[in-house]
Design an enzyme around this catalytic site. Structure first.
Site, PDB file in Angstrom:
ATOM      1  CE1 TYR A   1     -29.117 -18.963  44.285  1.00  0.00           C
ATOM      2  CE2 TYR A   1     -30.484 -19.220  46.235  1.00  0.00           C
ATOM      3  CZ  TYR A   1     -29.236 -19.129  45.653  1.00  0.00           C
ATOM      4  OH  TYR A   1     -28.115 -19.210  46.442  1.00  0.00           O
TER       5      TYR A   1
ATOM      6  CG  HIS B   1     -25.394 -14.374  45.107  1.00  0.00           C
ATOM      7  ND1 HIS B   1     -26.650 -14.722  44.686  1.00  0.00           N
ATOM      8  CD2 HIS B   1     -24.756 -15.553  45.339  1.00  0.00           C
ATOM      9  CE1 HIS B   1     -26.766 -16.046  44.661  1.00  0.00           C
ATOM     10  NE2 HIS B   1     -25.619 -16.570  45.048  1.00  0.00           N
TER      11      HIS B   1
END
Length: 323
Positions: A49, A107
């Site tokens: 992010y 992830h």
């Protein structure tokens, strides 16, 4: 008061967390501060992010005791080789200014090769249109390295994200260690009852991302769906509150993202839906209503790998290397 659940480690997790995906640097720090002031204690972060330093500074400024927060981050795809896993965790802890994470997730079940400065080069390119894949390292290899992190004191729990039942079964079989959490895309258009039943039987908690659907593909927004709006009106709440209330039925957690103070507060406010309302929301995803928004082979640059077995992925040349 926000509901909580207990993970298979015994840790307590609030069902409504604060998500930081697609929260721009310059905005996310303020969002985190408002979230903590509002009462959020479950924060969902990730290396990719590209906003962890700002999040870390905001956590420090908020002045809440570390043990009162539940902080999740995620191992990025270019650090799947076993020798890269702990250094990747160390990089995340350094970015956040923290000594440990409450939860660390793989992830994606997709590996990229570690090229150049792996703390910066997150998307090594095969060419202008595609990301380079690492097809040598398996999910089992990476999970074994994740398991070793439990002895370091730097993580309290480990888990996965975007894994299907077959992938989860393989890593458990190889190590005897069950993920605490699988974070998946889930909303009324993507119900995934088989995966939910599988995880319930194995005591794996589900966290839903994109609980409000997704506005990145130009499709109509779920918050604007007539049925969601009708239920919101009936309950005297917002469409987003309906979607969040629906998502936590069954004890799942949810991580809506917003940087708008009023929405951050709204998302945290608990609304109870009747069974009739829950069923009406679930009906939206039956049959032709079903939709998955986050499919890597549709990204730009493309990840040429079939992760979910969706129609859009049928032309992919590569499959996930499970073991």
């Amino acid at each position: 008061m926000v509901g909580t659940t207990t993970l298979n480690t015994g840790a307590s997790l609030e069902l409504v967390g604060y998500g930081t995906w697609q929260a721009a640097p310059g905005e996310v720090g303020q969002g985190v501060k408002v979230a903590i002031e509002t009462g959020y204690r479950h924060l969902d972060l990730a290396k990719v992010y590209s906003n962890q330093p700002e999040v870390g500074a905001a956590i420090k400024e908020a002045g809440v005791k570390r043990e009162d927060l539940f902080i999740t981050s995620k191992l990025w795809n270019n650090s799947h080789r076993p020798e890269q896993v702990e250094p990747a965790l160390d990089d995340t802890l350094k970015e956040l200014g923290l000594e440990y994470l409450d939860l660390y997730l793989i992830h994606w079940p997709v590996a990229f090769p570690p090229e150049g400065d792996i703390t910066q080069n997150l998307f090594p390119k095969a060419n202008d249109k595609e990301v380079k894949l690492d097809l040598e390292v398996s999910l089992v290899d990476t999970w074994k390295a994740m398991v070793k992190l439990l002895d370091t004191g730097k993580v309290k729990a480990i888990g996965v994200s975007n894994f299907d039942a077959k992938m989860v079964d393989a890593i458990i079989e190889a190590t005897g260690v069950t993920p605490s959490v699988n974070q998946i895309e889930r909303h009324p258009l993507l119900l995934q009852p088989e995966l939910i039943a599988h995880h319930k039987a194995k005591n794996i908690h589900i966290t839903a991302y994109s609980p409000l659907g997704n506005n990145t593909v130009g499709a109509p927004l779920l918050v604007q769906h007539p049925e969601i709006k009708r239920i919101a009106e009936k309950n005297g709440c917002t469409p987003a509150q309906v979607l969040i209330a629906w998502a936590i039925v069954g004890g799942h957690s949810v991580i809506p993202k917003s940087v708008t103070p009023s929405r951050i507060g709204e998302n945290f406010k608990q609304v109870s839906l009747s069974q009739e309302d829950v069923d009406a929301v679930s009906k939206l995803g039956e049959g032709s209503g079903r939709r998955r928004y986050n499919i890597p082979c549709t990204y730009s640059p493309k990840w040429d790998i079939n992760v979910f077995g969706e129609e859009d992925e049928k032309s992919c040349k590569n499959a996930v290397k499970i073991k």
